[in-house]
Design an enzyme around this catalytic site. Structure first.
Site, short mmCIF file in Angstrom:
data_model
loop_
_atom_site.label_atom_id
_atom_site.label_comp_id
_atom_site.label_asym_id
_atom_site.label_seq_id
_atom_site.Cartn_x
_atom_site.Cartn_y
_atom_site.Cartn_z
N SER A 1 0.84 -1.19 0.00
CA SER A 1 0.00 0.00 0.00
C SER A 1 0.88 1.25 0.00
O SER A 1 1.69 1.45 -0.90
CB SER A 1 -0.95 -0.04 1.20
OG SER A 1 -1.94 0.96 1.10
N ASP B 1 -9.17 -5.08 -5.50
CA ASP B 1 -8.61 -3.86 -4.91
C ASP B 1 -8.88 -2.66 -5.81
O ASP B 1 -8.55 -2.68 -7.00
CB ASP B 1 -7.11 -4.05 -4.73
CG ASP B 1 -6.43 -2.87 -4.04
OD1 ASP B 1 -7.13 -1.94 -3.63
OD2 ASP B 1 -5.19 -2.92 -3.91
N HIS C 1 -7.62 -5.35 -0.95
CA HIS C 1 -6.41 -4.58 -0.65
C HIS C 1 -5.77 -5.02 0.67
O HIS C 1 -6.40 -4.97 1.73
CB HIS C 1 -6.76 -3.09 -0.58
CG HIS C 1 -5.58 -2.21 -0.40
ND1 HIS C 1 -4.67 -1.96 -1.41
CD2 HIS C 1 -5.13 -1.51 0.67
CE1 HIS C 1 -3.74 -1.14 -0.97
NE2 HIS C 1 -4.00 -0.86 0.29
#
Length: 407
Positions: free
Chosen positions: A268, A349, A381
């Site tokens: 991320s 995601d 995600h």
């Protein structure tokens, strides 16, 4: 009894303590994970039941639970002037004695705090018109190292301190190991390398990949917003290089690190930071004594998907939507500072296109290295961190291990 039974039953049913009567078993493939379930007790409200038996039971259960231990909100950290603590309304159970000497349960509510007007609202935090910030996903509780192969170290001792959590595989046999320099997610403003989720995740990576992992606890918004995290990421790589001669400040790196096989990795926001570090290595070369062999970006955050305004608001020195830290520039990709790269994207995601775009641009650049794209099917995600028992999420770490150990 007719009054108190539904009330107790309602409270018990609503709470997670009573929803978790059957603990989820630990991951079989994660030897670093230690599962220590607490003893769970169940409450049976059957008739006949007297007030004398149920009152102490209710009181005991209520007092043990965190909801009742948190009746007095903990004030915010003094070192974070931008953080605003906004406690929700708490309800408490009070036992009062009526004139007829019978005990009754009454519900009381704390006073509602004055409403504040929202100025900006983002996915991870809210900014109010008075300039204060409320982080919607607060940093989890600190978890101390719980096994012999996990320890914390100071990267810098200046204020603010920069720390990292180090992980050795259980069966390292005192041989030299590749090093994974890791940067955690979440939005540059929450989560922690020292929390339970990333502690378990990095222990899993260290054991399955047979590496020495260094997970950096970098600064976050709003206490120290970007670009602080980018500068600290480069400082952490420089710190690792101090051990090239075997005389650095951290014994584990002196004794176990193969500094010719360094991998920079993150998920991320950490994937974004990974790109920045490796790009800088491509511009200036790696610190003396180390070689950055690969970059691993798992579900990375990059701009261009219409949600750039949060990063632009946080980053104090941003150069607009074309800032190369937000949207990697072609000239940086041409000189990407490693030999191999792995980009993982999650099937469901919203950030999946960002990772796919980065992979395409890096592959089509004049870089000359080898880049691989991995589609993590059936997950969202960063589920490999936050849902580690999910069958599909469990496939991510073995893929990372394969990439690290291939030649």
């Amino acid at each position: 009894m007719a009054t108190i039974t539904p009330l107790c039953s309602s409270v018990f049913k609503q709470h997670a303590f009573f929803r978790l009567m059957t603990p989820t078993p630990p991951r079989e493939t994660n030897p670093a994970f230690t599962y220590s379930p607490k003893i769970h007790q169940s409450l049976s409200l059957s008739t006949p039941t007297t007030m004398a038996t149920i009152t102490p039971l209710c009181s005991s259960v209520f007092k043990q639970h965190a909801f009742f231990r948190l009746m007095t909100p903990t004030p915010p950290r003094e070192t974070n002037p931008a953080f605003t603590y906004s406690p929700k309304i708490h309800q408490s159970l009070s036992l009062s004695t009526a004139p007829n000497n019978k005990k009754h349960i009454t519900l009381t509510a704390a006073a509602t705090p004055p409403t504040k007007e929202i100025f900006h609202e983002f996915d991870f935090f809210v900014v109010y018109t008075d300039g204060t910030v409320e982080v919607l996903r607060p940093t989890p509780a600190f978890v101390p190292p719980f096994e012999l192969h996990i320890k914390d170290a100071e990267i810098t001792t200046t204020n603010p301190r920069l720390t990292a959590r180090l992980f050795l595989p259980k069966n390292h046999d005192n041989k030299k190991l590749p090093v994974v320099l890791y940067f955690h997610g979440s939005g540059f403003c929450s989560r922690s390398a020292l929390g339970p989720e990333y502690t378990n995740h990095l222990a899993d990576i260290a054991n399955q990949s047979n590496v020495l992992a260094v997970s950096v606890e970098y600064s976050k918004f709003p206490a120290r917003p970007p670009p602080a995290c980018y500068k600290e990421a480069l400082a952490s790589l420089d710190w690792i290089a101090l051990h090239a001669s075997g005389n650095g400040p951290e014994p584990w790196l002196n004794h176990h690190a193969d500094l010719q096989r360094v991998f920079v990795a993150g998920n991320s926001a950490g994937g974004n930071i990974t790109h920045y570090v490796v790009s800088q290595v491509g511009k200036t070369g790696p610190p003396k004594g180390i070689n950055v062999e690969g970059a691993i970006m798992v579900h990375p955050f990059f701009g261009g998907l219409g949600e750039d305004r949060q990063w632009l608001y946080m980053c104090e020195d941003n150069e607009g939507p074309e800032d190369p830290r937000l949207k990697p520039a072609a000239e940086e990709l041409n000189t990407f500072g490693c030999r191999r790269a792995l980009v993982c994207v999650a099937e469901t995601d919203p950030l999946r296109p960002a990772g796919e775009n980065f992979f395409r641009d890096l592959k089509n650049s004049s870089w000359g290295g080898r880049v691989e794209l991995e589609l993590n099917k059936g997950i969202g995600h960063s589920d490999q961190v936050y849902k580690p028992y999910d069958e599909n999420a469990r496939l991510v770490v073995p893929r990372i291990a394969t990439f690290i150990n291939q030649q």
